[in-house]
Design an enzyme around this catalytic site. Structure first.
Site, PDB file in Angstrom:
ATOM      1  N   ARG A  99       0.802  -1.194   0.000  1.00 39.73           N
ATOM      2  CA  ARG A  99      -0.075  -0.108  -0.270  1.00 39.73           C
ATOM      3  C   ARG A  99       0.992   1.254   0.124  1.00 39.73           C
ATOM      4  O   ARG A  99       1.921   1.187   0.631  1.00 39.73           O
ATOM      5  CB  ARG A  99      -0.770  -0.061   1.450  1.00 39.73           C
ATOM      6  CG  ARG A  99      -1.968  -1.024   1.371  1.00 39.73           C
ATOM      7  CD  ARG A  99      -2.249  -0.828   2.666  1.00 39.73           C
ATOM      8  NE  ARG A  99      -3.190  -2.098   3.220  1.00 39.73           N
ATOM      9  CZ  ARG A  99      -4.373  -2.289   3.358  1.00 39.73           C
ATOM     10  NH1 ARG A  99      -5.355  -1.358   2.729  1.00 39.73           N
ATOM     11  NH2 ARG A  99      -4.730  -3.696   3.606  1.00 39.73           N
ATOM     12  N   GLY A 108      -7.553   7.163  -0.972  1.00 41.07           N
ATOM     13  CA  GLY A 108      -7.785   6.596  -2.399  1.00 41.07           C
ATOM     14  C   GLY A 108      -7.151   7.119  -3.725  1.00 41.07           C
ATOM     15  O   GLY A 108      -7.623   6.859  -4.723  1.00 41.07           O
ATOM     16  N   MET A 110      -3.993   6.783  -4.680  1.00 41.24           N
ATOM     17  CA  MET A 110      -3.020   6.005  -5.170  1.00 41.24           C
ATOM     18  C   MET A 110      -3.236   4.284  -5.046  1.00 41.24           C
ATOM     19  O   MET A 110      -4.406   4.177  -4.648  1.00 41.24           O
ATOM     20  CB  MET A 110      -1.519   6.212  -4.491  1.00 41.24           C
ATOM     21  CG  MET A 110      -0.784   7.490  -4.648  1.00 41.24           C
ATOM     22  SD  MET A 110       0.364   7.649  -3.704  1.00 41.24           S
ATOM     23  CE  MET A 110      -0.091   8.173  -2.409  1.00 41.24           C
ATOM     24  N   HIS A 470     -16.366  41.916  -7.718  1.00 39.15           N
ATOM     25  CA  HIS A 470     -17.267  42.785  -6.985  1.00 39.15           C
ATOM     26  C   HIS A 470     -18.371  41.730  -6.046  1.00 39.15           C
ATOM     27  O   HIS A 470     -18.634  41.968  -4.997  1.00 39.15           O
ATOM     28  CB  HIS A 470     -18.134  43.784  -7.737  1.00 39.15           C
ATOM     29  CG  HIS A 470     -19.183  44.765  -7.156  1.00 39.15           C
ATOM     30  ND1 HIS A 470     -20.440  44.392  -7.098  1.00 39.15           N
ATOM     31  CD2 HIS A 470     -18.985  45.869  -6.307  1.00 39.15           C
ATOM     32  CE1 HIS A 470     -21.057  45.126  -6.266  1.00 39.15           C
ATOM     33  NE2 HIS A 470     -20.219  45.958  -5.803  1.00 39.15           N
ATOM     34  N   ARG A 592     -17.275  51.196   2.921  1.00 34.53           N
ATOM     35  CA  ARG A 592     -17.209  51.738   1.408  1.00 34.53           C
ATOM     36  C   ARG A 592     -18.313  52.748   1.322  1.00 34.53           C
ATOM     37  O   ARG A 592     -19.515  52.141   1.028  1.00 34.53           O
ATOM     38  CB  ARG A 592     -17.270  50.480   0.876  1.00 34.53           C
ATOM     39  CG  ARG A 592     -15.944  49.789   0.768  1.00 34.53           C
ATOM     40  CD  ARG A 592     -16.145  48.390  -0.594  1.00 34.53           C
ATOM     41  NE  ARG A 592     -14.920  47.932  -0.701  1.00 34.53           N
ATOM     42  CZ  ARG A 592     -14.595  46.663  -0.224  1.00 34.53           C
ATOM     43  NH1 ARG A 592     -15.420  46.210   0.758  1.00 34.53           N
ATOM     44  NH2 ARG A 592     -13.444  46.133  -0.512  1.00 34.53           N
ATOM     45  N   ARG A 646     -14.006  55.244   4.496  1.00 30.64           N
ATOM     46  CA  ARG A 646     -13.261  55.873   3.242  1.00 30.64           C
ATOM     47  C   ARG A 646     -13.988  56.496   2.386  1.00 30.64           C
ATOM     48  O   ARG A 646     -15.265  56.308   2.162  1.00 30.64           O
ATOM     49  CB  ARG A 646     -12.852  54.489   2.504  1.00 30.64           C
ATOM     50  CG  ARG A 646     -12.177  54.827   1.148  1.00 30.64           C
ATOM     51  CD  ARG A 646     -11.776  53.376   0.483  1.00 30.64           C
ATOM     52  NE  ARG A 646     -13.024  52.841  -0.246  1.00 30.64           N
ATOM     53  CZ  ARG A 646     -13.106  51.972  -0.996  1.00 30.64           C
ATOM     54  NH1 ARG A 646     -11.896  50.945  -0.889  1.00 30.64           N
ATOM     55  NH2 ARG A 646     -13.946  51.452  -1.323  1.00 30.64           N
ATOM     56  N   GLU A 773      -2.592  51.244  -1.512  1.00 28.44           N
ATOM     57  CA  GLU A 773      -3.071  50.279  -2.490  1.00 28.44           C
ATOM     58  C   GLU A 773      -2.506  50.370  -3.834  1.00 28.44           C
ATOM     59  O   GLU A 773      -2.621  49.621  -4.861  1.00 28.44           O
ATOM     60  CB  GLU A 773      -4.521  50.114  -2.489  1.00 28.44           C
ATOM     61  CG  GLU A 773      -5.271  51.507  -2.686  1.00 28.44           C
ATOM     62  CD  GLU A 773      -6.834  51.442  -2.598  1.00 28.44           C
ATOM     63  OE1 GLU A 773      -7.321  50.206  -2.568  1.00 28.44           O
ATOM     64  OE2 GLU A 773      -7.246  52.310  -2.405  1.00 28.44           O
ATOM     65  N   GLY A 794      -4.993  48.255   1.283  1.00 23.58           N
ATOM     66  CA  GLY A 794      -6.048  47.784   0.206  1.00 23.58           C
ATOM     67  C   GLY A 794      -5.388  46.766  -0.580  1.00 23.58           C
ATOM     68  O   GLY A 794      -4.883  46.828  -1.502  1.00 23.58           O
ATOM     69  N   THR A 795      -5.335  45.654  -0.159  1.00 24.46           N
ATOM     70  CA  THR A 795      -4.464  44.378  -0.887  1.00 24.46           C
ATOM     71  C   THR A 795      -5.415  44.036  -1.984  1.00 24.46           C
ATOM     72  O   THR A 795      -4.837  43.206  -2.953  1.00 24.46           O
ATOM     73  CB  THR A 795      -4.239  43.338  -0.012  1.00 24.46           C
ATOM     74  OG1 THR A 795      -5.534  42.889   0.916  1.00 24.46           O
ATOM     75  CG2 THR A 795      -2.956  43.766   0.952  1.00 24.46           C
ATOM     76  N   ASN A 796      -6.655  44.145  -2.224  1.00 26.44           N
ATOM     77  CA  ASN A 796      -7.333  43.959  -3.377  1.00 26.44           C
ATOM     78  C   ASN A 796      -6.609  44.649  -4.460  1.00 26.44           C
ATOM     79  O   ASN A 796      -6.172  44.052  -5.554  1.00 26.44           O
ATOM     80  CB  ASN A 796      -8.637  44.284  -3.461  1.00 26.44           C
ATOM     81  CG  ASN A 796      -9.508  43.529  -2.405  1.00 26.44           C
ATOM     82  OD1 ASN A 796      -9.022  42.407  -1.813  1.00 26.44           O
ATOM     83  ND2 ASN A 796     -10.536  44.070  -1.762  1.00 26.44           N
ATOM     84  N   ASP A 797      -6.409  46.239  -4.500  1.00 29.14           N
ATOM     85  CA  ASP A 797      -6.077  46.854  -5.413  1.00 29.14           C
ATOM     86  C   ASP A 797      -4.379  46.756  -5.418  1.00 29.14           C
ATOM     87  O   ASP A 797      -3.849  46.894  -6.421  1.00 29.14           O
ATOM     88  CB  ASP A 797      -6.473  48.425  -5.242  1.00 29.14           C
ATOM     89  CG  ASP A 797      -7.476  48.614  -5.893  1.00 29.14           C
ATOM     90  OD1 ASP A 797      -7.862  48.224  -7.051  1.00 29.14           O
ATOM     91  OD2 ASP A 797      -8.457  49.367  -5.184  1.00 29.14           O
TER      92      ASP A 797
HETATM   93  C1  PEP Z   1      -8.579  47.207  -1.741  1.00 29.84           C
HETATM   94  O1  PEP Z   1      -8.206  47.591  -2.789  1.00 29.84           O
HETATM   95  O2  PEP Z   1      -8.125  46.484  -1.227  1.00 29.84           O
HETATM   96  C2  PEP Z   1      -9.880  47.847  -1.073  1.00 29.84           C
HETATM   97  C3  PEP Z   1     -10.157  47.277   0.358  1.00 29.84           C
HETATM   98  O3  PEP Z   1     -10.538  48.664  -1.606  1.00 29.84           O
HETATM   99  P1  PEP Z   1     -11.626  48.228  -2.674  1.00 29.84           P
HETATM  100  O4  PEP Z   1     -12.031  46.569  -2.770  1.00 29.84           O
HETATM  101  O5  PEP Z   1     -13.011  48.831  -2.335  1.00 29.84           O
HETATM  102  O6  PEP Z   1     -11.031  48.639  -4.062  1.00 29.84           O
HETATM  103 MG    MG Z   2      -9.208  49.478  -3.518  1.00 29.76          MG
END
Ligand code: PEP
Ligand code: MG
Length: 902
Positions: A99, A108, A110, A470, A592, A646, A773, A794-797
């Site tokens: 085995r 499951g 291998m 979004h 926001r 913001r 950001e 703002g780690t998304n941007d």
């Molecule tokens: C981001 O950019 O991380 C942020 C929090 O702002 P938004 O998502 O609204 O651009």
């Molecule tokens: Mg942003």
């Protein structure tokens, strides 16, 4: 020259390895060694190390030279321990299994070969010595079949291919006039073995190997080869297991659960893996081999129901062994066992895979039983699994027999069932007629314009957009179930249909989406509400009546004791803020403000359409009042906790109507020409709006908007303070890349604030800070910090701009990127520490150099992702901010980070 040890023996006192050697012996091998060491009944065997697997792949599928001698020696050890010989034609022959066993279990994925050592001679001895001819020949036909499939690669290659063994077996059952395999008598099984071997010869050109040692090596090679089969590769990718870990191989003496009615085999959990409740649960079958229990051909019996009556002695021993194992490993064990002539043998133990519910309950119970410390409980629960406790769930029963229509990105945890609507306005109208309507909003993607429709929906399904689109982030924040980027569903807005897996669903048809798994189902799958939210938020359940809540509460209070990071929520409304506080928020990290404008979209549009400053200022007046009301609500709900607000961020184009009919309606309302509206909409259009006129660039060109928002925030603070509620507004400027941009906005904000406070005669303790950001903001953070009192990443941007990847469009290729291992993870879900993380590090160092006490936080979606939270802890941020329903995850992950560091 020192010889590398490639083979580790286990069985009684001569056991070489132990439970701590998982990287080398794999989980199964290490645990077999550990069980043997602590005196539990384990059939003897040996483990070939994962190093051999690595060698095998690095050297053109060859083994190290020393391996053969080590395997021979270990095989002699098994023979001695079991008192049997491989290939014995006098006494009962030794049979072995082969085995896989990787460092982390890969159930499951291998291959396995059982009953190795049988040939035309040993089968006769086995028949004679066991006194059961049928048993011996059944083992032999299973062996030839398994060896043919696994070692000689006679598996069907596609779904339409037939398995030659299954075809022969079916034909034999027909000839014998029986329905199930176990009714085939020895004479038929003998015939089958001959036919199976003929099939091997005709398909592979090879004679079936009679030499037991050749069979053993065949099994070993097959297991190593299966490390690189497709499903194993996919499983590793899904579970973050590195491909270079390799698997170990375990060769172990066979014991038989299928040698008559005093034999049995089974699998068990020492506690329930679904709920975590105490007590052994599991399945067993009399007169059967391991795979029969899981294969579902015969209905197994429940251990907890009948084993004590049917095999009292075995039950007593088994329950003792199970408790020894749980105490030894201090965790729920998932065990496999066999009973051979009333003797219990343990074949495997491992920490059980379990749901989030079982994780929390078992860990909390074990602390209360004195088995583990709170630190250990905190450290071992996968923080993400806590979301399961907050969401309505599709119950196991409800999912029975259903196949998903499609699978997208599991962006908002939760299970939702509802009727399909495509247009947000229509969804809203349906909901207004019936507040209990269950709606799933189905869109190509969503924009801020769809917010009202999203609000009234139970879940959101989009065909494009990734985990930071979004739909995902707003839906998650609202606590909606969200499946996004599901490109297998084809949406036709005109025909009002959605097509998936060949099925066409119309508007109003029922559909179910599972935001935990990304699966989309046809029809209504029943859900049950979260107990935790019933106690904490809707107050429809008392804590004393809610055992899941009690465990959750206990775990959260331990986490709060250890963590150093504060937790805040991203919340836009008093309702969200209240939910956030109930789930432990110590403040709001991001409001926001644009979301508030959607409730007053007509007034906002009038402002956008204004031609000059005077008209714009006039149009801003009603908005000031609405915003102030909203901020008052937030301050009241947060009751003295800090609230980061913001200023307006998205490009104005997102707020104006794009359809000619809507433009005309707006023109009529405002008393202007429809051409003027159309022209303004055209003027606002941008090729790349995410890099366009947005963020602080809006407030710089239209300072009256910033002024209005700052005034509304400060007036709200004054009003609420006069009610006796403490207020700590933190006014946040979005998207600056230059200190000069921030400085401009800061001046506008401070002037507005001073005016309000002078007029009111009281001053609120407010701060002015900024989002970080953009990469330029990170590398010039020392200059920005001369003015900004706080940074919120703002780690998304920052991911979007740092990686140059559009957060709204990456859904089309991220799956491919992950398939090809180009990205280990989705960078919008879990922080790219090597790139974006380094930018953050620069910003933290530079910011602190200028302003040693600068307040530091994160408000991008990563603020609720466990790995990212741990990174933020290491970076020395003050807080993380995330959607309300992810707060428990952040609290637990922050505690884990503190414990790991200690
Ligand atoms: C981001 O950019 O991380 C942020 C929090 O702002 P938004 O998502 O609204 O651009
Ligand atoms: Mg942003």
């Amino acid at each position: 020259m020192s010889k590398t040890k490639y083979v580790y023996f286990f069985g009684g006192e001569n056991t070489d390895g132990n439970g701590s050697m998982k990287p080398l012996l794999g989980g199964k091998g290490a645990n077999l060694a550990e069980m043997a060491k602590i005196g539990l009944p384990v059939p003897a065997g040996f483990t070939i190390t994962t190093e051999v697997c690595t060698y095998f792949y690095a050297n053109g599928q060859q083994y190290p030279l020393e391996l053969k001698a080590q395997v021979d020696a270990a095989m002699a050890g098994i023979e001695k321990a079991m008192g049997k010989k491989l290939g014995d034609t006098e006494g009962l022959p030794l049979l072995v299994s082969c085995r896989s066993g990787a460092r982390d279990s890969m159930p499951g994925m291998m291959d396995t070969v059982l009953n190795i050592g049988l040939n035309d001679k040993t089968v006769e001895v086995l028949a004679k010595k066991s006194g059961d001819e049928r048993f011996a020949w059944d083992c032999y036909r299973r062996f030839v079949q398994m060896y043919g499939r696994v070692v000689l690669d006679m598996k069907p290659k596609c779904k339409t291919d037939h398995c030659p063994f299954e075809d022969l077996l079916e034909a034999k059952k027909k000839k014998a006039g029986v329905d199930v395999d176990s009714d085939l008598q020895a004479e038929y099984l003998k015939e089958l073995v001959v036919e199976f071997k003929a099939a091997v010869k005709s398909q592979t050109g090879l004679d079936f190997p009679e030499d037991p040692m050749e069979q053993v090596w065949g099994g070993i090679g097959a297991v190593f080869s299966s490390w690189m089969n497709d499903r194993a590769i996919v499983y590793r990718r899904m579970n973050g297991i590195p491909h270079d870990w390799g698997t170990a191989v375990n060769v172990q003496a066979m014991v038989f659960g299928n040698m008559g009615e005093t034999c049995a085999t089974g699998v068990a959990f020492t506690r329930d893996g679904a709920t975590g409740a105490k007590g052994i649960v599991g399945d067993y079958l009399f007169n059967a081999q391991g795979e029969d229990v899981v294969a579902g051909i015969r209905m197994p019996k429940k251990i907890e129901v009948s084993m004590a009556q049917e095999m009292p002695d075995v039950w007593e021993e088994f329950s003792k062994v199970a408790m020894i194992l749980e105490k030894h490993y201090k965790d729920i064990q998932d065990v496999e066992f066999t009973i051979e002539n009333k003797k219990l043998w343990m074949l495997q133990t491992r920490n059980a895979k379990r749901t989030g519910f079982a994780h929390v309950r078992s860990a909390v119970d074990m602390v209360n039983e004195g088995l583990i410390t709170p630190e250990r409980a905190i450290a071992r629960i996968p923080a993400n699994d806590l979301t399961q406790l907050l969401q309505p769930v599709f119950s196991g029963e409800g999912l029975k027999g259903r196949t998903p229509l499609a699978k997208g990105i599991n962006a908002g945890p939760g299970a939702a069932t509802g009727q399909i609507y495509f247009q947000p306005e229509e969804a809203e109208a349906v909901w207004q007629k019936d507040n209990n309507a269950k709606i799933i909003l189905v869109r190509h993607e969503t924009t801020p314009e769809d917010l009202r429709g999203m609000k009234v929906s139970a879940g959101i399904l989009t065909s494009s957009g990734g985990a930071a689109s979004h739909a995902a982030l707003v839906g998650r924040q609202m606590g909606k179930a969200v499946v996004c980027g599901c490109d297998a569903v084809k949406i036709d807005y005109k025909a009002e249909t959605v097509t998936a897996a060949g099925k066409v669903l119309k508007k109003g048809d029922w559909i179910s989406i599972d935001g935990f798994t990304g699966c989309v189902y046809d029809g209504q799958v029943p859900t049950s509400p979260s107990e935790v939210l019933q106690v904490l938020f809707s107050k429809t359940l008392k804590a004393e009546d809610a055992p899941v809540y009690q465990c959750f509460h206990q775990l959260m209070s331990w986490s709060d004791r250890y963590r150093k990071l504060a937790v805040r929520a991203n919340a836009d409304t008093p309702g969200e803020a209240e939910q956030a506080v109930a789930l432990g928020a110590q403040g709001i990290g991001l409001t926001r403000t644009e979301h508030m404008f959607f409730d007053h979209i007509e007034d906002f549009r009038a402002m956008i359409l204004a031609d000059n400053v005077e008209d714009r200022q006039k149009a801003l007046e009603p908005l000031l009042k609405y915003q102030q009301d909203d901020f008052e609500g937030l301050f009241r709900a947060m009751n003295g906790r800090p609230v980061t607000i913001r200023l307006l961020d998205p490009p104005l184009h997102e707020f104006v109507p794009h359809e000619a009919k809507e433009q005309e309606a707006l023109a009529n309302k405002l008393g202007i020409s429809k051409e003027k509206v159309a022209q303004r909409v055209k003027d606002l259009a941008e090729f790349n709006p995410m890099l366009g006129h947005r963020g602080c660039r809006l407030g710089i060109v239209y300072p009256e908007i910033t002024r209005m928002q700052a005034t509304a925030i400060c007036q709200a603070a004054v009003k609420v303070m006069k009610e006796g509620i403490d207020c700590h507004p933190e006014i946040m400027v979005p998207l600056p890349g230059n200190a000069s941009e921030f400085k401009h906005q800061e001046t506008v904000i401070r002037e507005a604030a001073q005016k309000v406070f002078e007029k009111a005669g009281i001053t609120s303790d407010y701060m002015v800070g900024t989002m970080i950001e953009l990469p330029r903001a990170c590398v010039t953070a020392d200059k920005i910090a001369e003015h900004a009192e706080f940074f919120s990443f703002g780690t998304n941007d920052l991911t979007q701009t740092g990686l140059g990847i559009s957060r709204d469009d990456y859904g089309t290729y991220i799956n491919e990127y992950q398939e090809l291992d180009i990205f280990a993870a989705d960078p919008f879900q879990t922080l790219d520490q090597e790139g974006v993380g380094e930018l953050m590090k620069i910003a933290v160092e530079k910011g602190k150099k200028t302003r040693p006490n600068i307040k530091l936080g994160i408000c991008g979606e990563h603020g609720g992702d466990p790995a990212s939270v741990k990174f933020c802890h290491k970076l020395g941020l003050n807080y993380v901010s995330c959607s309300p329903l992810r707060l428990p995850v952040a609290r637990l992950a922050a505690a884990q980070a503190a414990i790991e560091e200690a």
